[in-house]
Enzyme design. Structure first.
Site, PDB file in Angstrom:
ATOM      1  N   CYS A   2       0.839  -1.189   0.000  1.00 41.52           N
ATOM      2  CA  CYS A   2       0.000   0.000   0.000  1.00 41.52           C
ATOM      3  C   CYS A   2       0.874   1.239   0.000  1.00 41.52           C
ATOM      4  O   CYS A   2       2.080   1.184  -0.178  1.00 41.52           O
ATOM      5  CB  CYS A   2      -0.898   0.029   1.240  1.00 41.52           C
ATOM      6  SG  CYS A   2      -1.793  -1.489   1.576  1.00 41.52           S
ATOM      7  N   GLY A 369      16.233 -10.822  -6.644  1.00 39.19           N
ATOM      8  CA  GLY A 369      17.505 -11.197  -6.026  1.00 39.19           C
ATOM      9  C   GLY A 369      18.166 -10.044  -5.295  1.00 39.19           C
ATOM     10  O   GLY A 369      19.325 -10.156  -4.875  1.00 39.19           O
TER      11      GLY A 369
END
Length: 634
Positions: A2, A369
């Protein structure tokens, strides 16, 4: 995922006014949460308070609406992010007699706080920024996660206290135009980004990672506290085989915890060590074929999609590959750079946005990653750091000055090719005999001497890294552990994570980084340094832990990183705009730069006499922000 906003006025203000302000702030970050919004506002005798949020629904799609209140309505929370261990915490709280109305992680934070207070913040494993208003004690708490994955900005003046997930919500709410912060300006033109607690504006700050603000409504004073006290890294006597096994186990567990979602999920797959391992772990955690996403360039020297194809074939993923060129840049560069709300010039932000945009067409959550290099010691600059110690012990300072002068004359590149010649030039110019070597290495835009040349004396600040050195107890930065700690505080929080957050949230895509796990970080800090970097082999233990699951030598292949050929673009499609930014009238009106020096720097780059991609790109990004954001406020 959010975005949150909030405001406190120090005098009573009409509830409708507060609600209108929150709606404005929310609407500016609708990209962070297009699915839903929520507001809370309240008038009191001596103050008014309001909190708002925009929601991207990931977990508990039906009942996770915010704000969420305690059963007695005395405590209220708005939350941005994900708590990966919320189910474990919920089970423990239920044993203590706590009841829940939803299945959301937001309610777990609220109920944990209600039961155990601010101590509960230490238990959270996740990426987050949240605010809790506790009427019982007339205090507000605003917290930010351990690594700083989720942003939180705030400002405090004599009339109000405002906080938000993005700078734009604050800038559009205050009734004055803030001045440019000299500290923020200097940090930007050294690093290419501005790390917490600073921003480009005076008196507007970023909450530092692993900290929370305590706001007292009686005194209208704020205090900032650390959430987790981080132990000083201390290597243990663990054997390499045991450390390798634990590394593997921790990474698998982290990927598993960060795969919880009620929506589609995939991975960014560049073909490098980190994204390949994350994609492998996710593929093994499910019976379904996972979605993987990669992006490449038409310019062959920047394209590495062949590596991602190898991994995609190996794990049998549904692989999506996107190739971009200069036209894609021209169509997107403006909105990408302006969305940061302050100068930001990591060239990887451009492809990251385009990859996020394409990925969002298929899934809502992507594992990345990110953080693998900081946690396990994967950057080239780390062994360059080792070289400084060796170099300064062998080469006298006087001889180095001669070598430096020769390198500046003979190692100059004329195009944007960041190969061995560029790396040697960067190394020699970063060498320092007084302990500041690593601070020079991370200064991707300008060294201290270069900044003194281009910036007007009235804007130039000395010792701009001192407060960060203070955090590290002014120790000499010379070991791999030292380098990693500096990167956690500056490069990760200020550069890497804002890049991923802003560019992905522009497309309402949630990115999660399994390597950014407090348990993994603390474990890596207990390992002997030669487990992380053996000789010149970076991320040694991580690669050893997973090498048996990849083709032979695959994890040892070099990878150039996720940059963009911006040096070429500046000479081509962006040339006209860049030239407008060295017009004498503009530079004189700003008073920030040395007109002759900055003009020469830009012109030599444009004419192909001397490649200064990083320096000129940082200048271009600043001037774009100045023209389209700063001046628009006046």
């Amino acid at each position: 995922m959010c975005g949150i906003n909030g405001i406190i006025t120090k005098t009573n203000r009409n509830k409708d006014d507060i609600t209108a302000l929150l709606n404005t702030m929310n609407n500016l970050i609708i990209h962070r949460g297009p699915d839903d919004d929520g507001l809370f506002s309240e008038e009191n005798e001596n103050f008014s308070v309001g909190m708002g949020m925009r929601r991207l629904s990931i977990i508990d799609l039906s009942s996770g609406k915010q704000p969420i209140f305690s059963d007695n309505k005395q405590i209220v929370i708005v939350f941005n992010g994900e708590i990966y261990n919320y189910k474990v915490l919920k089970s423990k709280l239920e044993v203590e007699g706590v009841t829940f109305k939803t299945s959301s992680d937001t309610e777990v934070i609220l109920k944990a706080y209600e039961k155990h207070g601010i101590e509960s913040f230490r238990w959270l494993d996740g990426m987050y920024a949240f605010s809790i208003y506790d009427k019982n004690i007339n205090k507000l708490f605003i917290a930010r996660d351990f690594f700083g994955e989720k942003p939180l900005y705030y400002t405090h003046n004599e009339k109000e206290f405002i906080w938000a997930s993005e700078l734009k919500s604050i800038i559009k709410t205050i009734d004055f135009t803030p001045n440019i912060s000299k500290k923020g300006l200097n940090l930007y033109f050294r690093l290419t980004y501005i790390p917490a607690p600073h921003t480009i504006y005076e008196n507007i700050f970023k909450l530092e990672a692993n900290h929370y603000i305590e706001y007292d409504f009686h005194s209208h004073q704020t205090k900032i506290h650390k959430i987790n006290n981080e132990p000083k890294p201390k290597p243990t006597n663990i054997s390499f085989d045991d450390a390798k096994a634990k590394t593997k186990d921790l990474v698998y567990k982290s990927v598993d915890s960060r795969s919880i979602a009620d929506v589609g999920l995939g991975t960014f797959l560049s073909g490098g060590v980190d994204s390949s391992i994350i994609s492998l772990c996710l593929s093994q955690a499910t019976n379904k074929r996972i979605n993987t996403f990669s992006i490449g360039f038409k310019k062959a020297s920047y394209d590495e999609t062949d590596k991602s194809r190898v991994v995609a074939k190996m794990i049998k993923s549904n692989h999506h590959e996107f190739i971009i060129d200069e036209d894609d840049l021209k169509n997107n560069i403006h909105e990408i750079l302006i969305n940061f709300d302050e100068p930001f010039s990591d060239t990887a932000s451009l492809p990251t946005h385009l990859l996020s945009q394409k990925t969002r067409e298929h899934v809502t959550v992507a594992l990345t990653g990110d953080g693998g290099d900081e946690v396990f010691g994967g950057y080239n600059k780390y062994y360059i750091g080792k070289m400084n110690k060796r170099y300064t012990s062998l080469i006298p300072r006087r001889l180095h000055k001669i070598i430096s002068g020769l390198s500046n004359k003979h190692l100059i590149s004329k195009d944007d090719a960041r190969g061995r010649k560029f790396q040697i030039y960067k190394l020699i110019n970063a060498i320092d005999y007084d302990g500041d070597f690593y601070w020079n290495i991370i200064s991707l835009a300008n060294t201290s001497n270069q900044l003194a040349e281009i910036m007007s004396p009235e804007y130039l600040e000395q010792n701009i890294f001192q407060e960060y050195k203070d955090v590290l107890n002014n120790q000499k930065i010379e070991t791999l552990t030292d380098f990693r700690l500096v990167d956690k505080i500056l490069s990760l929080e200020g550069g890497m994570l804002p890049k991923v957050d802003r560019t992905s949230m522009m497309s309402s895509l949630e990115c999660r980084a399994p390597f950014l796990n407090k348990e993994i970080w603390e474990f890596a800090n207990t390992l002997p340094e030669n487990y992380l970097m053996k000789g010149w082999n970076k991320k040694h233990i991580l690669k050893e832990a997973f090498k048996d699951q990849f083709p032979e030598q695959f994890l040892e292949k070099s990878k150039s990183g996720f940059g963009s050929p911006t040096g070429d673009w500046l000479r081509q499609s962006l040339r006209k705009e860049l030239e407008s930014y060295i017009e004498p009238e503009l530079l004189k009106s700003q008073g920030i730069f040395n007109l002759e020096v900055i003009s020469k720097l830009v012109k030599e780059h444009l004419e192909g006499k001397k490649d200064s991609t990083f320096r000129v790109w940082s200048y271009y990004c600043f001037q774009k922000w100045y023209k389209y954001t700063f001046l628009k406020q006046n």
